[in-house]
Design an enzyme around this catalytic site. Sequence first.
Site, mmCIF file in Angstrom:
data_model
loop_
_atom_site.group_PDB
_atom_site.id
_atom_site.type_symbol
_atom_site.label_atom_id
_atom_site.label_comp_id
_atom_site.label_asym_id
_atom_site.label_seq_id
_atom_site.Cartn_x
_atom_site.Cartn_y
_atom_site.Cartn_z
ATOM 1 N N ASP A 98 54.814 32.440 58.284
ATOM 2 C CA ASP A 98 53.754 32.515 59.286
ATOM 3 C C ASP A 98 54.400 32.482 60.673
ATOM 4 O OD1 ASP A 98 51.598 32.127 60.991
ATOM 5 O OD2 ASP A 98 50.571 30.728 59.651
ATOM 6 N N HIS A 99 54.341 33.628 61.363
ATOM 7 C CA HIS A 99 55.038 33.741 62.645
ATOM 8 C C HIS A 99 54.374 32.938 63.756
ATOM 9 C CE1 HIS A 99 58.268 35.208 64.887
ATOM 10 N NE2 HIS A 99 58.185 36.513 64.657
ATOM 11 N N ARG A 100 53.199 32.392 63.498
ATOM 12 C CA ARG A 100 52.582 31.514 64.495
ATOM 13 C C ARG A 100 53.389 30.225 64.645
ATOM 14 N NH1 ARG A 100 46.673 30.627 62.258
ATOM 15 N NH2 ARG A 100 47.960 30.339 60.375
#
Length: 461
Positions: A431-433
Amino acid sequence: MHSSTMSIEIKVPDLGDGVDSGDILDVLVGEGDFIDKDQGIVELETDKATVEVPSPQAGKVTQIHVEVGQSVAVGAVLISLEAVAPSEQPPKAEAAPAAVAAAPAEAPEESQPQPTQSTPEPAEPPSSPTPEPAAAPTVQPETLAAKSTLGIAEKLASTGKLAAGPAVRRFAREVGVDLHRITGTGSGGRITREDVLEAVRQSSQAAAAAPVETVKKGPGEASTDAWGPIRVERMPKIRRTIAAQMHKSWATCPRVTNFDDADVTELERIRQTSKADYVAQGIKLTSMSFLIKSVAMALRSHPLLNASIDMENGQIIYRDYINIGIAVDTERGLVVPPLRGADRMTIPDIARGLTQIAENARSNTFAIEDLRGGTFSLSNLGAIGGTYSTPIINVPEVAVLLVGRSRKMPVVMDNDQIAARLMMPLSLSYDHRLVDGGAAARFLNEVIGYLQAPSRLLLAP
């Protein structure tokens, strides 16, 4: 003169935190039946598990309030019972009980096919149980979790019902076989999966001589659309849940996938030379055991990949426990039971845990709570073939690692010589968040480091 009797309502028990309803897969009793305490009355499918709801009371069934396919909420009435004194119950049929009595008391459920996408090297999430008011005696959580098909032939034989466990009944539905037309060959007349397969084979032979248009080509009700014949099947609750979870992941989680390979030549050498010793202890030693331990150890050093995001409150939740979810492709759909405390387990412990997960997957004996609490997921595409993929994240987790099938490849060694090495393909989605590319790469490098120096894993606590 019979004493006055009171009607007792048996209701859907508490199915666990966050689970408020289920679908009726099968009704196991009929009106007028005399049932025993703890006898299964309905088979209920929730988000991730199938449970057989037992009756907490013995008596005579006076009314059935549900039907197959119906969605019922916790607290809904399933059946009405009339308490009956033992002297008022009809005598048990002699033939069936006699045959059953001769059978082993704990005849195991017929095994289901080995899950494909991820089994003995298998994972996804979810749930727990409680009870209801006065007239409806309580069904304890452990009753639902532990209630299996053991002894069900004895229960059903005494009521004239089908002697077949939930997994066999489900399999029969999926292949379109009417169990009432089958004579069971198992202990006590129990219908086994092989009996169902034999019925399918006989049906196929009969269908071969029939006109093409009469041959059923698969599950679902026959229908037509503007272009030709179709089959329509109601989507099972587990598939609807998986669809909703996947859509949530796709819509809320911007993922990136890193691909890499681990040289597992030495690991495979150690595994091959050691597996006979493990077999003697009843342990199947697979490369998946080493991979799980590698991931668990690496998560200790990279807690961000074991965390979750609370966007609503602007928080990062770091988990101080490591539960590795093992993606298992079952006949009913994908489930991800977690291997709890994987970082504290030895390789033999992990191997035993995988064996248990595989057995539960084959027999579909997961309780809802068995599917909850994962912090990071592993999926074994290599169990059925394939190398790389872009696995979807099981939110609220922030990462998932997919392993493909190991294969020999030419590799340039440090001395510039080319050698054939066994390479394990790895695909890490994150999850690049929360997880940046650098953090993901460092984590994957550490996993690979453990796999390429397996003696560290065998010595790890």
